[in-house]
Design an enzyme around this catalytic site. Structure first.
Site, PDB file in Angstrom:
ATOM      1  N   ASN A 147      23.462  18.771   5.118  1.00 23.72           N
ATOM      2  CA  ASN A 147      23.399  19.235   6.499  1.00 23.72           C
ATOM      3  C   ASN A 147      24.761  19.285   7.179  1.00 23.72           C
ATOM      4  O   ASN A 147      24.977  20.096   8.074  1.00 23.72           O
ATOM      5  CB  ASN A 147      22.453  18.343   7.322  1.00 23.72           C
ATOM      6  N   GLN A 186      17.650  21.709   4.573  1.00 26.24           N
ATOM      7  CA  GLN A 186      18.700  22.676   4.939  1.00 26.24           C
ATOM      8  C   GLN A 186      18.738  23.885   4.003  1.00 26.24           C
ATOM      9  O   GLN A 186      19.458  24.838   4.260  1.00 26.24           O
ATOM     10  CB  GLN A 186      20.078  21.992   4.950  1.00 26.24           C
ATOM     11  N   GLY A 198      10.279  22.676   9.898  1.00 25.55           N
ATOM     12  CA  GLY A 198      10.127  23.912  10.655  1.00 25.55           C
ATOM     13  C   GLY A 198      11.310  24.258  11.549  1.00 25.55           C
ATOM     14  O   GLY A 198      11.742  25.408  11.602  1.00 25.55           O
ATOM     15  N   HIS A 199      11.838  23.245  12.247  1.00 24.13           N
ATOM     16  CA  HIS A 199      12.822  23.597  13.288  1.00 24.13           C
ATOM     17  C   HIS A 199      14.184  23.982  12.742  1.00 24.13           C
ATOM     18  O   HIS A 199      15.079  24.345  13.510  1.00 24.13           O
ATOM     19  CB  HIS A 199      12.930  22.485  14.342  1.00 24.13           C
ATOM     20  N   CYS A 224      29.409   8.273  17.235  1.00 20.42           N
ATOM     21  CA  CYS A 224      29.967   7.234  18.090  1.00 20.42           C
ATOM     22  C   CYS A 224      29.166   5.950  17.902  1.00 20.42           C
ATOM     23  O   CYS A 224      28.032   5.854  18.313  1.00 20.42           O
ATOM     24  CB  CYS A 224      29.892   7.685  19.538  1.00 20.42           C
TER      25      CYS A 224
HETATM   26  N1  PLP Z   1      16.946  16.165   5.995  1.00 17.87           N
HETATM   27  C1  PLP Z   1      17.999  16.917   6.344  1.00 17.87           C
HETATM   28  C2  PLP Z   1      18.965  17.360   5.287  1.00 17.87           C
HETATM   29  C3  PLP Z   1      18.208  17.261   7.680  1.00 17.87           C
HETATM   30  O1  PLP Z   1      19.269  18.008   8.020  1.00 17.87           O
HETATM   31  C4  PLP Z   1      17.286  16.812   8.650  1.00 17.87           C
HETATM   32  C5  PLP Z   1      17.488  17.110  10.083  1.00 17.87           C
HETATM   33  O2  PLP Z   1      18.607  17.247  10.543  1.00 17.87           O
HETATM   34  C6  PLP Z   1      16.172  16.057   8.225  1.00 17.87           C
HETATM   35  C7  PLP Z   1      16.047  15.750   6.893  1.00 17.87           C
HETATM   36  C8  PLP Z   1      15.157  15.565   9.195  1.00 17.87           C
HETATM   37  O3  PLP Z   1      14.301  16.617   9.586  1.00 17.87           O
HETATM   38  P1  PLP Z   1      13.387  16.465  10.905  1.00 17.87           P
HETATM   39  O4  PLP Z   1      14.328  16.594  12.071  1.00 17.87           O
HETATM   40  O5  PLP Z   1      12.423  17.590  10.834  1.00 17.87           O
HETATM   41  O6  PLP Z   1      12.752  15.140  10.836  1.00 17.87           O
END
Ligand code: PLP
Length: 386
Positions: free
Chosen positions: A150, A178, A199-200, A324
């Site tokens: 991410n 991702q 989803g988001h 931080c």
């Molecule tokens: N795994 C990765 C690589 C992510 O980037 C994120 C969210 O930033 C998550 C898991 C967690 O997903 P959620 O926000 O839907 O719990």
């Protein structure tokens, strides 16, 4: 104020098509899909359709998809749910650059007696496959690594990782939050046992995710209760968001190739523009194996947070690789694990694009960013300015 949103690895705008598709389930079709009466029961077919759409995006069978509330829940379900369902001895393997939604699950289990190996990464953010091979032992129950990072966008060689794990007869889960929607993901070709998506990150709302579980993989539910999701995840279904996720997956599948080329073109333009206009900049992460939408750069001798604040004043949203913690600005665990020097690690910024970004967004950012960096370097305590 104009907003240029370049923080799409944090969350994405809901696609208008997704919004439209969800609306009837918020206004008129609000029944419970488990009800005996037609009013509720008619909703079930829309869940079935969404399950097919999610499955189609990743090459799965619809009955291998479990809807959850988010990527974090899917990761927790995969890891804790598999370990609870097996009598395998206790050793888990992951990587040290995972999202906390995996890393803290593994560390929590470690505190409760599970042995844990966190694979290291090199300067490009890649794991060493020999270290993976030699870490797998009789005691290993499962391996969990992300598909794409991410923070840096680095893509792990997931097919080779999966093959190594499967040839040892172990279970392999991948956090593909991702990757799904940004890259071709096909569980028909890559032998993963479980895969997480959210989803988001692909233009559906926050609060909906899914877990792919290959047929025959043992799994104890994290949430016990009713019989929803074939007994794998209790709770009345979030019908509007499930429908939204289905449509988001369908859009991603249909537009993927075009979006990959357009996003990498814009990302590369941003990268080249920054490299040619700002001195003392480095790109973090494996540039050959990277998400098409992600750019992580370090500006030497300046604090990432200061850059973000000044970008924010101009309506440009990005994020930093620092967190931080208790008053000190510590670079993130991902940036630290890659061994990036202190002066660069503190100035790392992530730009992440989506299908809604335009050429004008990139031009606007490139017009403003060099001035911000110059200004901050003039007052930097790391540089002896005249
Ligand atoms: N795994 C990765 C690589 C992510 O980037 C994120 C969210 O930033 C998550 C898991 C967690 O997903 P959620 O926000 O839907 O719990």
């Amino acid at each position: 104020m104009k907003v240029v949103y370049l923080d799409n690895n944090a969350t994405t705008q809901i696609a208008p098509e997704v919004n439209e598709a969800m609306r009837p389930f918020l206004e008129t079709l609000w029944g419970n899909p488990s009800s005996m009466h037609t009013f509720g029961g008619q909703v079930k077919k829309y869940i079935d359709r969404a399950r097919e759409q999610v499955a189609e995006l990743i090459g799965a069978h619809p009955d291998e998809i479990i809807f959850t509330s988010c990527g974090s829940e899917s990761n927790n379900t995969a890891i804790k749910g598999y370990l609870a369902a097996t009598d395998e001895p206790g050793h888990i393997i992951t990587s040290c650059v995972e999202h906390p939604a995996v890393l803290s699950v593994c560390r929590h289990l470690h505190q409760h007696g599970w042995e844990l190996t966190e694979l290291r990464v090199d300067g490009r953010g890649q794991i060493d496959l020999d270290e993976l091979r030699s870490s797998i032992s009789e005691k290993t129950a499962m391996v969990t690594t992300m598909w794409a990072n991410n923070e840096t966008g680095v893509i792990f060689p997931i097919d080779r990782i999966a093959q190594i794990v499967k040839s040892s007869g172990k279970i392999f889960h991948t956090d593909a939050v991702q990757a799904v929607g940004k890259l071709p993901v096909d569980v028909g070709k890559v032998p993963v046992d479980m895969l997480t998506l959210s989803g988001h990150k692909l233009h559906a709302p926050k609060g909906i995710g899914a877990l792919y579980v290959r047929r025959g993989t043992p799994l104890t539910p994290l949430i016990h209760g009713g019989h929803q999701e074939r007994g794998k995840r209790a709770g009345t279904e979030n019908v509007p968001y499930i429908v939204g996720l289905g449509v988001a997956c369908d859009l991603a599948r249909r537009h993927m190739q075009k979006e990959i080329s357009e996003l990498s073109r814009l990302r590369d333009k941003l990268e080249q523009g920054i490299l040619s206009s700002c001195p003392d900049v480095r790109v973090n992460g494996d540039r050959k194996h990277r998400l098409p939408n992600t750019l992580n750069v370090s500006f030497e001798f300046v604090e990432g947070e200061a850059i973000l604040l000044l970008l924010n004043e101009l309506g440009i949203c990005a994020s930093s690789g620092s967190a931080c913690t208790s008053g000190s600005l510590e670079p993130s665990h991902v940036i630290r694990a890659m061994g990036i020097p202190f002066t660069a690690a503190h100035g790392s910024i992530r730009f992440s694009l989506s299908r809604y970004n335009t050429e004008q967004d990139i031009d606007y950012t490139l017009q403003r960013l060099p001035g911000i960096i110059k200004r901050l370097r003039e007052i930097s305590p790391y540089i002896s300015n005249p």
